[in-house]
Design an enzyme around this catalytic site. Structure first.
Site, PDB file in Angstrom:
ATOM      1  N   SER A 197     -42.324  51.781  36.360  1.00  0.00           N
ATOM      2  CA  SER A 197     -42.067  51.998  37.795  1.00  0.00           C
ATOM      3  C   SER A 197     -42.960  51.057  38.607  1.00  0.00           C
ATOM      4  O   SER A 197     -44.027  50.639  38.140  1.00  0.00           O
ATOM      5  CB  SER A 197     -42.416  53.439  38.161  1.00  0.00           C
ATOM      6  OG  SER A 197     -42.436  53.601  39.568  1.00  0.00           O
ATOM      7  N   ASN A 205     -36.474  55.900  28.748  1.00  0.00           N
ATOM      8  CA  ASN A 205     -36.151  56.023  30.174  1.00  0.00           C
ATOM      9  C   ASN A 205     -36.480  57.391  30.761  1.00  0.00           C
ATOM     10  O   ASN A 205     -36.833  57.477  31.939  1.00  0.00           O
ATOM     11  CB  ASN A 205     -34.659  55.710  30.367  1.00  0.00           C
ATOM     12  CG  ASN A 205     -34.158  56.107  31.738  1.00  0.00           C
ATOM     13  OD1 ASN A 205     -34.442  55.431  32.738  1.00  0.00           O
ATOM     14  ND2 ASN A 205     -33.433  57.220  31.819  1.00  0.00           N
ATOM     15  N   SER A 225     -28.107  60.900  30.575  1.00  0.00           N
ATOM     16  CA  SER A 225     -26.948  61.573  31.167  1.00  0.00           C
ATOM     17  C   SER A 225     -26.866  61.446  32.686  1.00  0.00           C
ATOM     18  O   SER A 225     -25.956  62.006  33.301  1.00  0.00           O
ATOM     19  CB  SER A 225     -26.982  63.064  30.783  1.00  0.00           C
ATOM     20  OG  SER A 225     -28.178  63.665  31.254  1.00  0.00           O
ATOM     21  N   VAL A 274     -37.145  65.460  25.342  1.00  0.00           N
ATOM     22  CA  VAL A 274     -37.889  64.311  24.802  1.00  0.00           C
ATOM     23  C   VAL A 274     -39.363  64.648  24.571  1.00  0.00           C
ATOM     24  O   VAL A 274     -40.045  63.965  23.800  1.00  0.00           O
ATOM     25  CB  VAL A 274     -37.717  63.073  25.719  1.00  0.00           C
ATOM     26  CG1 VAL A 274     -38.603  63.186  26.964  1.00  0.00           C
ATOM     27  CG2 VAL A 274     -38.002  61.781  24.981  1.00  0.00           C
ATOM     28  N   TYR A 303     -48.643  59.979  37.662  1.00  0.00           N
ATOM     29  CA  TYR A 303     -47.427  59.205  37.361  1.00  0.00           C
ATOM     30  C   TYR A 303     -47.773  57.714  37.270  1.00  0.00           C
ATOM     31  O   TYR A 303     -47.321  57.013  36.355  1.00  0.00           O
ATOM     32  CB  TYR A 303     -46.402  59.472  38.459  1.00  0.00           C
ATOM     33  CG  TYR A 303     -45.077  58.767  38.329  1.00  0.00           C
ATOM     34  CD1 TYR A 303     -44.128  59.167  37.403  1.00  0.00           C
ATOM     35  CD2 TYR A 303     -44.752  57.703  39.176  1.00  0.00           C
ATOM     36  CE1 TYR A 303     -42.887  58.537  37.318  1.00  0.00           C
ATOM     37  CE2 TYR A 303     -43.523  57.073  39.104  1.00  0.00           C
ATOM     38  CZ  TYR A 303     -42.601  57.489  38.174  1.00  0.00           C
ATOM     39  OH  TYR A 303     -41.381  56.861  38.086  1.00  0.00           O
ATOM     40  N   ALA A 304     -48.595  57.232  38.213  1.00  0.00           N
ATOM     41  CA  ALA A 304     -49.012  55.817  38.183  1.00  0.00           C
ATOM     42  C   ALA A 304     -49.731  55.509  36.867  1.00  0.00           C
ATOM     43  O   ALA A 304     -49.516  54.448  36.258  1.00  0.00           O
ATOM     44  CB  ALA A 304     -49.922  55.507  39.372  1.00  0.00           C
ATOM     45  N   ALA A 305     -50.573  56.457  36.424  1.00  0.00           N
ATOM     46  CA  ALA A 305     -51.316  56.247  35.173  1.00  0.00           C
ATOM     47  C   ALA A 305     -50.358  56.165  33.991  1.00  0.00           C
ATOM     48  O   ALA A 305     -50.480  55.287  33.125  1.00  0.00           O
ATOM     49  CB  ALA A 305     -52.315  57.387  34.968  1.00  0.00           C
ATOM     50  N   ALA A 306     -49.392  57.074  33.950  1.00  0.00           N
ATOM     51  CA  ALA A 306     -48.437  57.084  32.828  1.00  0.00           C
ATOM     52  C   ALA A 306     -47.585  55.812  32.819  1.00  0.00           C
ATOM     53  O   ALA A 306     -47.361  55.205  31.768  1.00  0.00           O
ATOM     54  CB  ALA A 306     -47.548  58.323  32.928  1.00  0.00           C
ATOM     55  N   LYS A 307     -47.136  55.393  34.008  1.00  0.00           N
ATOM     56  CA  LYS A 307     -46.243  54.231  34.072  1.00  0.00           C
ATOM     57  C   LYS A 307     -47.007  52.923  33.803  1.00  0.00           C
ATOM     58  O   LYS A 307     -46.471  51.998  33.195  1.00  0.00           O
ATOM     59  CB  LYS A 307     -45.539  54.186  35.435  1.00  0.00           C
ATOM     60  CG  LYS A 307     -44.509  55.304  35.630  1.00  0.00           C
ATOM     61  CD  LYS A 307     -43.471  55.335  34.513  1.00  0.00           C
ATOM     62  CE  LYS A 307     -42.260  56.165  34.851  1.00  0.00           C
ATOM     63  NZ  LYS A 307     -41.300  56.278  33.728  1.00  0.00           N
TER      64      LYS A 307
HETATM   65  N1  LIG Z   1     -35.254  56.740  40.710  1.00  0.00           N
HETATM   66  C1  LIG Z   1     -36.278  55.996  41.061  1.00  0.00           C
HETATM   67  O1  LIG Z   1     -36.511  55.713  42.247  1.00  0.00           O
HETATM   68  C2  LIG Z   1     -37.209  55.447  40.015  1.00  0.00           C
HETATM   69  C3  LIG Z   1     -38.129  54.460  40.397  1.00  0.00           C
HETATM   70  C4  LIG Z   1     -39.000  53.949  39.442  1.00  0.00           C
HETATM   71  C5  LIG Z   1     -38.959  54.401  38.149  1.00  0.00           C
HETATM   72  N2  LIG Z   1     -38.056  55.357  37.799  1.00  0.00           N
HETATM   73  C6  LIG Z   1     -38.054  55.817  36.417  1.00  0.00           C
HETATM   74  O2  LIG Z   1     -36.783  55.627  35.876  1.00  0.00           O
HETATM   75  C7  LIG Z   1     -36.492  56.637  34.927  1.00  0.00           C
HETATM   76  C8  LIG Z   1     -35.166  57.315  35.257  1.00  0.00           C
HETATM   77  O3  LIG Z   1     -35.263  57.864  36.559  1.00  0.00           O
HETATM   78  P1  LIG Z   1     -33.972  58.448  37.315  1.00  0.00           P
HETATM   79  O4  LIG Z   1     -34.339  58.548  38.765  1.00  0.00           O
HETATM   80  O5  LIG Z   1     -32.755  57.686  36.911  1.00  0.00           O
HETATM   81  O6  LIG Z   1     -33.913  59.909  36.702  1.00  0.00           O
HETATM   82  P2  LIG Z   1     -32.808  61.033  36.886  1.00  0.00           P
HETATM   83  O7  LIG Z   1     -31.678  60.554  37.745  1.00  0.00           O
HETATM   84  O8  LIG Z   1     -33.542  62.252  37.290  1.00  0.00           O
HETATM   85  O9  LIG Z   1     -32.267  61.210  35.390  1.00  0.00           O
HETATM   86  C9  LIG Z   1     -33.078  61.780  34.476  1.00  0.00           C
HETATM   87  C10 LIG Z   1     -32.374  61.808  33.134  1.00  0.00           C
HETATM   88  O10 LIG Z   1     -33.348  62.179  32.176  1.00  0.00           O
HETATM   89  C11 LIG Z   1     -32.985  63.409  31.569  1.00  0.00           C
HETATM   90  N3  LIG Z   1     -34.230  64.114  31.327  1.00  0.00           N
HETATM   91  C12 LIG Z   1     -35.139  64.526  32.239  1.00  0.00           C
HETATM   92  N4  LIG Z   1     -36.162  65.152  31.617  1.00  0.00           N
HETATM   93  C13 LIG Z   1     -35.881  65.098  30.285  1.00  0.00           C
HETATM   94  C14 LIG Z   1     -36.542  65.583  29.139  1.00  0.00           C
HETATM   95  N5  LIG Z   1     -37.700  66.236  29.219  1.00  0.00           N
HETATM   96  N6  LIG Z   1     -35.970  65.363  27.936  1.00  0.00           N
HETATM   97  C15 LIG Z   1     -34.785  64.712  27.831  1.00  0.00           C
HETATM   98  N7  LIG Z   1     -34.111  64.242  28.887  1.00  0.00           N
HETATM   99  C16 LIG Z   1     -34.659  64.440  30.107  1.00  0.00           C
HETATM  100  C17 LIG Z   1     -32.025  64.079  32.564  1.00  0.00           C
HETATM  101  O11 LIG Z   1     -31.135  64.980  31.948  1.00  0.00           O
HETATM  102  P3  LIG Z   1     -31.510  66.535  31.767  1.00  0.00           P
HETATM  103  O12 LIG Z   1     -32.011  67.024  33.092  1.00  0.00           O
HETATM  104  O13 LIG Z   1     -30.233  67.175  31.329  1.00  0.00           O
HETATM  105  O14 LIG Z   1     -32.540  66.592  30.697  1.00  0.00           O
HETATM  106  C18 LIG Z   1     -31.274  62.850  33.061  1.00  0.00           C
HETATM  107  O15 LIG Z   1     -30.331  62.421  32.106  1.00  0.00           O
HETATM  108  C19 LIG Z   1     -37.698  57.576  34.928  1.00  0.00           C
HETATM  109  O16 LIG Z   1     -38.574  57.233  33.883  1.00  0.00           O
HETATM  110  C20 LIG Z   1     -38.352  57.298  36.267  1.00  0.00           C
HETATM  111  O17 LIG Z   1     -39.740  57.577  36.241  1.00  0.00           O
HETATM  112  C21 LIG Z   1     -37.180  55.886  38.693  1.00  0.00           C
END
Ligand SMILES: NC(=O)c1ccc[n+]([C@@H]2O[C@H](COP(=O)([O-])OP(=O)(O)OC[C@H]3O[C@@H](n4cnc5c(N)ncnc54)[C@H](OP(=O)(O)O)[C@@H]3O)[C@@H](O)[C@H]2O)c1
Length: 270
Positions: free
Chosen positions: A159, A106, A30, A80, A173-177
């Site tokens: 990541s 994701n 979302s 999730v 977080y590094a470990a999980a990713k």
């Molecule tokens: N942004 C970055 O710089 C970056 C860099 C590297 C990797 N990543 C990875 O990319 C992925 C997405 O990151 P993003 O920055 O796009 O995240 P985001 O903008 O915070 O979006 C998170 C999405 O996940 C949902 N969500 C969060 N916790 C949840 C849960 N427990 N169950 C179900 N839905 C959940 C949120 O909706 P609700 O809050 O309504 O649940 C929202 O739709 C993550 O895995 C992150 O670690 C991000």
């Protein structure tokens, strides 16, 4: 193969598959990278079950999507990290489409504490549960349906922190990713013979709302250092990460299995 036999199609739409379009699950659909990914998949003809916890946020995300594709976005509300939510999500795809063709793990993040001394075991397990445990379980749940069709695409959103080290996140977080990348590589060997590919994408910093909340707490010096480390001279966009996921989700990527694609403006290269 003749050129005439080649197709420009991503293989996700109605007609590509012979009946309905491909069915996808995107956790965390979302907002941010997950929303951009859901829209990219839907724009290419897939039906996308988007998982998120906040129903109002989900409703807004769909309302703000191009009406031409919004009817291919299917909201699913839940957490999730909850096993019954994961089971119900997969069951919903089975009821409507006979199961998912594509899984995008994701939903993730969650590392507020960055330094080892500030991280207790509960914190460690919470981050593992959100990023890695949930992804492992969803792979387990969807694979029988993919095997039955001899087709599947699993994409784990890792990541740069799992490839190198995170600047705004911690070692948990590094470990999980890194775990998501290792799991993808292993599953690619086991599942390749069944027409299933398992790849991962490792984004660099993308200025989503969640990332911004971390960014704004950093000093000017830390911010400048982060940007200096990106040869592209800017941070990524959710759409640029979605493009990588879309490739792995498509028919075009059938011979790419167990790969990790770094999408980070050149800030880290293996
Ligand atoms: N942004 C970055 O710089 C970056 C860099 C590297 C990797 N990543 C990875 O990319 C992925 C997405 O990151 P993003 O920055 O796009 O995240 P985001 O903008 O915070 O979006 C998170 C999405 O996940 C949902 N969500 C969060 N916790 C949840 C849960 N427990 N169950 C179900 N839905 C959940 C949120 O909706 P609700 O809050 O309504 O649940 C929202 O739709 C993550 O895995 C992150 O670690 C991000």
């Amino acid at each position: 193969m003749t050129h005439a036999a080649q197709s420009n199609s991503m293989g996700l739409a109605e007609g590509d598959k012979g009946d309905k379009g491909r069915c996808a699950i995107v956790t965390g659909g979302s907002e941010g990278i997950g929303l951009a990914t859901s829209r990219a998949l839907a724009a290419n003809g897939a039906y996308v079950f988007m998982l998120g916890r906040d129903a109002a946020k989900m409703q807004t995300a769909i309302a703000e999507t191009d009406p031409a594709i919004a009817d291919r976005l299917v909201p699913f509300i839940g957490d999730v990290t909850d096993a019954s939510t994961r089971q119900a999500l997969v069951a919903a795809t089975v009821e409507r489409f006979g199961g998912p063709d594509i899984l995008v793990n994701n939903a993730g993040g969650g590392s507020e504490n960055r330094f080892l001394e500030d991280i207790d075991q509960d914190d460690f397990h919470r981050v593992m549960a959100l990023n890695l445990d949930s992804s492992f379980d969803l792979c387990r749940l969807v694979v029988p349906f993919m095997k039955a069709r001899n087709f599947g695409r699993i994409i784990n959103v890792s990541s740069v922190a799992g490839r190198d080290a995170g600047r705004l996140s911690g070692p948990q977080y590094a470990a999980a990713k890194a775990g998501m990348i290792g799991m993808s590589r292993h599953l690619s060997r086991d599942l390749g013979p069944f027409g299933i590919t398992v790849n991962s994408v490792a984004p660099g910093f993308v200025m989503t709302d969640r990332a911004y909340r971390k960014w704004e707490k950093r000093s000017d010096k830390e911010r400048a250092a982060m940007l200096d480390g990106v040869p592209a001279g800017r941070f990524g966009t959710p759409e640029e990460i979605a493009a990588a996921v879309l490739y792995f989700a498509s028919e075009l990527s059938g011979y790419t299995n167990g790969a990790c694609l770094d999408v980070n403006g050149g800030s880290f290269r293996a």
